[in-house]
Design an enzyme around this catalytic site. Structure first.
Site, PDB file in Angstrom:
ATOM      1  N   HIS A 104       0.833  -1.204   0.000  1.00 59.09           N
ATOM      2  CA  HIS A 104       0.000   0.000   0.000  1.00 59.09           C
ATOM      3  C   HIS A 104       0.869   1.255   0.000  1.00 59.09           C
ATOM      4  O   HIS A 104       0.620   2.202  -0.766  1.00 59.09           O
ATOM      5  CB  HIS A 104      -0.926   0.001   1.220  1.00 59.09           C
ATOM      6  CG  HIS A 104      -1.760   1.229   1.343  1.00 59.09           C
ATOM      7  ND1 HIS A 104      -1.346   2.346   2.036  1.00 59.09           N
ATOM      8  CD2 HIS A 104      -2.982   1.537   0.837  1.00 59.09           C
ATOM      9  CE1 HIS A 104      -2.282   3.277   1.967  1.00 59.09           C
ATOM     10  NE2 HIS A 104      -3.282   2.816   1.246  1.00 59.09           N
TER      11      HIS A 104
ATOM     12  N   CYS B 212      -0.288  -3.379 -16.789  1.00 58.68           N
ATOM     13  CA  CYS B 212      -0.493  -2.368 -15.749  1.00 58.68           C
ATOM     14  C   CYS B 212       0.202  -2.762 -14.452  1.00 58.68           C
ATOM     15  O   CYS B 212      -0.067  -2.176 -13.406  1.00 58.68           O
ATOM     16  CB  CYS B 212      -1.981  -2.146 -15.515  1.00 58.68           C
ATOM     17  SG  CYS B 212      -2.894  -3.631 -15.036  1.00 58.68           S
TER      18      CYS B 212
END
Length: 460
Positions: A85, A416
């Site tokens: 994160h 991606c």
């Protein structure tokens, strides 16, 4: 002439001009340098102790940390890898970060002046003191054109307006989870079944957040549509590929009211995630809200540049079931120009590429999960970070096969995942393999686009 001075964390723009005592190392995220006082926090609830422009030091981050991360000059964590994160969010915010240091919270002291450098390769360095460094501006006219489409990875609607001037051909990955976490905050099934929620405190919080909404599910639809629309509008008419929700069960459970609707799992990374949720009775009504939001963005707001993408689709039968559910909610492939892509992140997607190509309009390679599943390495395991490498021959062979199979079926392939942002040589491999588009973290666009241009010249 427009100077991209906001691209201070483009890979070649920051240079350390001084030397100092090395305190610790970790994985560098971005390629910038930052200096300032350490703010050592254990919980995001300590936000009142954070001073703007400080270096945030903590064990690891999650979505609750984002308000603090936005105010930080740099970030240092004990745990996490390149797909953590802290890594993902810091890149979008344009903030340098060093993750996986193991001992930052033990070695660094609150108020201590430090310099963190991500401008010295894959490894990030934390130095004692405020060292001198220089940041060079980047000019638009110096950025080469490429045949390969260079796109952006994007999660935050606010970040879309921060980075919109970058010379990109749209968004290759718009992460819905960020919008749900930060703008909505409520588990969609808790809105569907609000009247039967047992915890009074949760009901009160939801009641407060959804004030003004008689139908609480409309709160979810409106906020999700608004977030996706901001990203799509910032890049219109270029394509924006919006991935439907890809939370793991533990992440869904962390949403307000989520614990009542998520099963406990030993390994959420390989559990009830992605496409399987969309047709399951456990989440089907929640997916219906996601579909309503996407339909609103495309049909009501008029942003038909939005492409819908399905993550973690394990089988062909699953693909058929998801497309059928989407059609039930007005998202019919081909109608009003709607394209539906699939994430190619499971070996089955590669081995059955021809069959998946009959069901979807394009592929987007999720190299993080593909590497994890090809090598059997938990991508979030700090101790296994040295084994997690998208450049592994097995992963590259799978990517090459997918591109060839997709092109044979007249389908486009993009990527991606993290690899092209981190490794210029991997971007060159993708060009050589014939990739149609490469979607990058914003801070990597300038350097990778230059590497892609060089690779294209060599291949001429």
């Amino acid at each position: 002439m427009f100077n991209l001075v906001f691209l201070q964390n483009s890979p070649d723009s920051s240079t350390l001009k001084d030397s100092g005592e090395l305190l610790l190392t970790g994985l560098s995220i971005g390629a910038a340098i930052a200096a300032g006082p350490v703010c050592l926090l254990k919980s995001p609830e300590q936000i009142d102790q954070f001073e703007d422009g400080a270096i945030l030091v903590t064990e690891m981050t999650d979505p609750d940390w984002v308000p603090i991360m936005k105010r930080a000059r740099g970030i240092i964590t004990d745990y996490g890898g390149r797909t953590s994160h802290a890594a993902i969010v810091s890149r979008e915010l344009g903030i340098p970060a060093i993750v996986g240091t193991s001992e930052a919270t033990e070695l660094l002291q609150a108020g201590q002046a430090v310099t963190l450098s991500c401008a010295e390769g894959d490894k990030g360095y934390v130095y004692d003191g405020l060292l001198a460094f220089e940041v060079a501006a980047v000019h638009v006219e110096d950025i080469p054109e490429t045949r390969t489409r260079i796109m952006l990875n994007m999660a935050s609607p606010e970040a879309a307006f921060r980075w919109w001037r970058l010379p990109c051909a749209g968004v290759g990955l718009a992460r819905m989870e960020f919008i749900i976490n930060n703008a909505i905050k409520i588990h969609p099934m808790a809105l569907v079944h609000f009247e039967t929620l047992k915890e009074k405190a949760v009901r009160r919080q939801i009641q407060e957040l959804t004030r003004g909404y008689e139908d609480k599910t409309t709160y979810f639809v409106d906020h999700l549509a608004r977030g996706v629309a901001k990203i799509a509008a910032a890049h219109y008419p270029e394509p924006v590929i919006a991935r439907m929700s890809d939370f793991k069960t533990n992440e869904y459970a962390a949403l307000l009211g989520g614990k009542d609707f998520e099963p406990p799992e030993e390994n959420p990374m390989l559990g009830f995630r992605g496409a399987v949720r969309y047709y399951s009775e456990r989440y089907r009504a929640g997916f219906a809200l996601e579909c309503r939001a996407m339909k609103k963005v495309r049909d009501e707001i008029g942003l038909t540049n939005v492409i819908v993408m399905i993550p973690f689709c394990r089988t062909l039968e699953e693909a058929d079931r998801v497309l059928a559910v989407m059609a039930e909610h007005g998202l019919v492939r081909g109608e009003n120009g709607l394209q539906v892509y699939v994430m190619a992140e499971i070996p089955s997607n590669v081995m059955l590429a021809e069959e998946f190509a009959q069901r979807f309009d394009g592929f987007s390679i999720g190299s993080n999960d593909l590497t994890q599943l090809a090598l059997g390495v938990d991508r979030s395991a700090t101790e296994l970070a040295h084994l997690f490498d998208e450049r592994n021959a097995a992963v590259k062979q799978m990517i090459r096969h997918l591109i060839q199979a997709a092109h044979a079926a007249s389908r486009k392939v993009g990527i991606c995942g993290q690899a092209p942002s981190d490794y210029p040589e991997f971007a060159a491999f993708l060009v050589e393999a014939g990739i149609d588009s490469i979607s990058l973290n914003p801070d990597s666009v300038i350097s990778v686009k230059q590497h892609v241009a060089n690779a294209e010249k060599k291949g001429m």
